[in-house]
Design a protein around this motif. Structure first.
Motif, PDB file in Angstrom:
ATOM      1  N   ASN A  26     120.724  24.857 -46.081  1.00 24.11           N
ATOM      2  CA  ASN A  26     122.041  24.408 -46.890  1.00 24.11           C
ATOM      3  C   ASN A  26     123.036  25.019 -45.838  1.00 24.11           C
ATOM      4  N   ILE A  27     123.292  25.949 -45.031  1.00 18.98           N
ATOM      5  CA  ILE A  27     123.910  25.977 -44.371  1.00 18.98           C
ATOM      6  C   ILE A  27     124.230  24.847 -42.876  1.00 18.98           C
ATOM      7  N   LEU A  28     122.913  24.156 -42.282  1.00 15.93           N
ATOM      8  CA  LEU A  28     122.696  23.209 -40.960  1.00 15.93           C
ATOM      9  C   LEU A  28     123.134  22.409 -41.715  1.00 15.93           C
ATOM     10  N   HIS A  29     122.376  21.426 -42.849  1.00 17.21           N
ATOM     11  CA  HIS A  29     122.359  20.081 -42.842  1.00 17.21           C
ATOM     12  C   HIS A  29     122.706  19.393 -42.604  1.00 17.21           C
ATOM     13  N   LYS A  30     124.212  19.471 -42.484  1.00 16.81           N
ATOM     14  CA  LYS A  30     125.400  18.433 -42.027  1.00 16.81           C
ATOM     15  C   LYS A  30     125.817  18.346 -40.708  1.00 16.81           C
ATOM     16  N   GLU A  31     124.997  19.435 -39.672  1.00 13.90           N
ATOM     17  CA  GLU A  31     125.117  19.137 -38.485  1.00 13.90           C
ATOM     18  C   GLU A  31     123.684  18.937 -38.276  1.00 13.90           C
ATOM     19  N   VAL A  32     122.651  18.916 -38.486  1.00 15.64           N
ATOM     20  CA  VAL A  32     121.292  19.239 -38.098  1.00 15.64           C
ATOM     21  C   VAL A  32     120.413  17.923 -38.752  1.00 15.64           C
ATOM     22  N   ASP A  33     119.624  17.660 -38.271  1.00 14.25           N
ATOM     23  CA  ASP A  33     118.925  16.327 -39.214  1.00 14.25           C
ATOM     24  C   ASP A  33     117.732  16.687 -40.102  1.00 14.25           C
ATOM     25  N   ILE A  34     117.532  18.238 -41.499  1.00 15.65           N
ATOM     26  CA  ILE A  34     116.198  18.094 -41.760  1.00 15.65           C
ATOM     27  C   ILE A  34     115.226  17.889 -42.710  1.00 15.65           C
ATOM     28  N   ARG A  35     114.421  18.029 -42.453  1.00 15.30           N
ATOM     29  CA  ARG A  35     113.468  16.726 -43.481  1.00 15.30           C
ATOM     30  C   ARG A  35     113.524  17.856 -44.850  1.00 15.30           C
ATOM     31  N   GLY A  36     113.379  16.975 -46.050  1.00 14.42           N
ATOM     32  CA  GLY A  36     113.648  17.910 -46.916  1.00 14.42           C
ATOM     33  C   GLY A  36     113.758  16.930 -48.225  1.00 14.42           C
TER      34      GLY A  36
END
Length: 752
Positions: A107-117
């Motif tokens: 939730n900290i990095l999801h705007k910078e890194v594409d995280i599947r979820g």
């Protein structure tokens, strides 16, 4: 007349109120379809009815029967949201700290890194491979529920509780017994009396012995604008101060402002500096305690003060212990101004003596004589106030000698209320035993352990035991004289064996409301099945918000302790339904813990301690309901949404009142070997289960164990009145059963 309020009060005494006369009941009448329907509803909620009540129900309208069902559904919380965070939570989700850590990072990095979820309605991203979302009713990361249910299970209970008939006559008897109670009312009795005061007038000539009960009557008179009638109840300035402080704080005891502010600071404390609001809570309490009164109230209080029968010096002496509070009230109520008016001459005299401090105090004389070691003078002064003598009896025995002190005390023992005598008998053994744990309850309700009197070290073990025996002797003789003076036509008595395990409730001030039944602290509830299900429901009537209440259980072994709580959802023999930290709109939410007795027995567990805590800032949420279920039949857990509540299986439940002053509550201890649950009410001050000190709980259990039991008091009664003790209830003139003991008002009648 508000029949719903009367039905609610009657239900606490295991009865239903009907507006009929018992003499008009036809015991051979046929049962109507509406009554049959009511009986089915009652059975679903774990109740059955006596034969008298069965035929009485046929005499009331369908609308009244509907109101009865509505009251029971409200009391049992049938229409609330009972869905927990996890579906079919009996099967663990196997979530762990790693899942929370990964989700936090995502939730900290999801705007910078594409995280599947999956992104949930609360805004949190749950990465794939962490929480099994198909098992949850809400967000497993922040504890926000998305599902609210409108059903509960019904009729699974293996044991029905019988309801008897209450008419206006029985409720008026309850009303009078509450008014004349010789012991302080617990929170349930207090709430019942408030409801009954709205329906019935106070009978003329009734003696209200407890000051705290008197305050409820006075408030009712003031709200009906009959404040002048309260003059007959307000004998001293302290009575007036008690009423004013009760109206301000909701507390029937006079708790100093500094104590309330310190308690508010504790309630605002939060682990971690970021969430700590302790200073804010203290400032809010300070602001709340500021005094401001209308002219109408000022005049009413001035009349009360002017009408007191005490002399000016006696009145000023009575005001002295709370002098700081009185200075504030005198200013806020403009009493100095009213003292200048015609007709307020006695008030003027009191003000003059109070401000000039032209009086001596009884306590000051005691302290001076004690300092100068004038034992006879101290004892003479104490004899002038028997209640104060009883409260400092043990310390006086240690300071001035056992024989001389008890000889003086016996001269005034018959002037004491029986509850104080019982308190002395309960406390003697622990007070004089240097090795025991001495536990007391503070004025804000918290139970703490304190050190023993240092003077105990001056006496040998044999001498201290002689003091205990001497106190018991004085106490027993006084009790026997009281019972002997009571008129009775009975020749025989039946005492249920269970009553020898239930302590007399003296000095245990309850802060919770028992809506379904009343039980004295220390009452033991036998477990019928192989499972005990704890439940916690909170948030009723509140808007959706962050409000984190936690249900926890500590399992004690000989060599270790295990915990089942929000941070450890499963342990040996226990499973938690998931940590909810926010509430939905108006209907609240729930948490559960299931305890498997066979698993706990196999693992060698000794006790399981039940607690609930407010993790959020502040005290436990108003109207929070906590308790446990038990049934010989299997209790279902919904696979669809995890609902596990069934009112027919509820063995005991309590509701937290609006003026609860603590962050947590220990509400029961399961004795696993004996398969019994001991009902406790021990407020605690911390956010988690770990704030419930094991030593404090053990001290309370030992204190309850050593307290005078109801059966022992009844045996004293039988000895004094020459009654033969029978073992057949049906043959006895007086019968005291376990069900009778569940009504504290009836038990307190023994202390008249």
């Amino acid at each position: 007349m508000n029949d719903k309020a009367l039905v609610k009060v009657a239900l606490r005494y295991k009865a239903l109120y009907l507006d009929i006369r018992k003499e008009d009941i036809n015991m051979s009448s046929e049962i109507t379809p509406a009554v049959y329907s009511l009986l089915e509803r009652l059975k679903e909620y774990g109740y059955c009815v006596s034969e008298e009540l069965l035929h009485g129900l046929g005499m009331v309208s369908v609308e009244e029967l509907t109101d009865i069902v509505a009251v029971i559904e409200d009391v049992m919380g049938v229409e609330l949201n009972w869905s927990p965070l996890v579906k079919d939570w009996n099967v663990p989700t196997k979530e762990g700290a790693v899942d929370h850590f990964i989700t936090w990072i995502a939730n900290i990095l999801h705007k910078e890194v594409d995280i599947r979820g999956t992104t949930l309605p609360c805004g949190h991203l749950i990465p794939e491979g962490t929480f099994p979302l198909e098992r949850y009713n809400g967000c497993p990361y922040c504890g926000t529920p998305f599902v609210a249910t409108d059903y509960v299970f019904k009729g699974q209970g293996s044991k029905l509780k019988e309801l008897r008939l209450f008419t206006g006559k029985e409720l008026k008897e309850v009303f009078q017994s509450l008014l004349s109670s010789p012991t302080p009312l617990d929170m349930t009795q207090k709430n019942s009396l408030e409801l009954l005061l709205d329906e019935y007038d106070v009978p003329e000539g009734i003696e209200i012995s407890m000051k705290e009960t008197m305050m409820l009557v006075i408030r009712n008179l003031v709200r009906k604008e009959d404040g002048d009638k309260a003059t007959s109840y307000l004998k001293t300035p302290t009575d007036i101060l008690r009423y004013l402080w009760y109206e301000k704080t909701g507390q029937l005891q006079i708790i100093k402002p500094s104590v309330l502010q310190a308690n508010a600071r504790r309630l605002g404390y939060q682990m971690g500096m970021a969430g700590d609001t302790s200073l804010t809570y203290q400032e809010r309490m300070k602001e709340h305690l500021k005094l401001k009164y209308s002219r109408k109230t000022c005049k009413m209080v001035a009349k009360w003060m002017n009408a007191t029968s005490l002399s000016a010096k006696k009145a000023a002496e009575d005001m002295n212990p709370k002098r700081g509070m009185w200075v504030r009230f005198i200013r806020a109520l403009r009493l100095a101004e009213y003292a200048k008016r015609k007709g307020f001459e006695h008030l003027a005299e009191i003000m003059d003596v109070f401000y000039n401090q032209d009086y001596t105090t009884w306590q000051g004389c005691i302290d001076k004589a004690s300092k100068e070691k004038e034992a006879k003078k101290v004892l003479d002064l104490l004899k002038s106030r028997p209640g104060s003598f009883a409260r400092c009896l043990f310390a006086t025995m240690l300071r001035f000698g056992c024989e001389e002190t008890l000889k003086a005390f016996e001269e005034v023992a018959d002037k004491l209320p029986m509850r104080l005598l019982v308190s002395l008998g309960n406390a003697a053994e622990i007070y004089f035993d240097e090795n025991s744990i001495r536990s007391i309850q503070t004025i804000t309700g918290l139970r703490i352990t304190i050190e023993h009197n240092k003077l105990l070290s001056l006496y040998s073990r044999e001498e201290r035991q002689q003091m205990v025996d001497a106190v018991y002797g004085v106490y027993k003789h006084a009790m026997l004289r009281r019972f002997k003076d009571m008129d009775t036509e009975s020749k025989t008595i039946y005492i249920a064996p269970e009553l020898f395990d239930i302590p007399i409730s003296v000095g245990d001030r309850s802060s919770t409301i028992q809506d379904t039944s009343c039980a004295l602290m220390g009452t033991r509830f036998p477990v019928e099945g192989d499972a005990v299900r704890l439940f916690l429901q909170w948030g009723k009537g509140l808007h959706a918000q962050h409000l984190d209440m936690d249900l926890s259980c500590r399992i004690s072994y000989d060599d270790k302790i295990e915990e089942c709580a929000y941070y450890h959802l499963t342990c040996t023999g226990a499973k938690h339904s998931g940590d909810i930290r926010s509430i939905p709109e108006m209907v609240g939410t729930a948490e559960y813990i299931d305890l498997s007795l066979p698993e706990l027995e196999k693992a060698g567990a000794r006790y399981a301690t039940f607690t609930c805590n407010a993790y959020s800032c502040g005290s436990l949420s108003p109207n929070l309901v906590v308790g446990w279920m038990d049934s010989a039949n299997e209790m279902t857990i919904s696979e669809k949404d995890g609902v596990a509540y069934d009112p027919s299986c509820v063995q005991h439940m309590v509701r937290v009142g609006d003026d609860y002053l603590a962050k947590g509550l220990v509400f029961g201890v399961l004795d696993i070997a004996r398969r019994e649950i001991i009902w406790l009410e021990m407020p605690v001050s911390g956010q988690t289960l770990r704030s419930a000190c094991r030593e404090d709980i053990e001290a309370l259990l030992k204190r309850l164990q050593r307290k005078l039991k109801i059966g022992e008091l009844l045996r004293l009664k039988a000895e004094a009145q020459g009654l033969e003790i029978l073992f057949d209830e049906s043959q006895a003139d007086e019968s005291y059963t376990y069900e009778w003991a569940l009504n504290p008002a009836e038990v307190s009648k023994l202390l008249y």
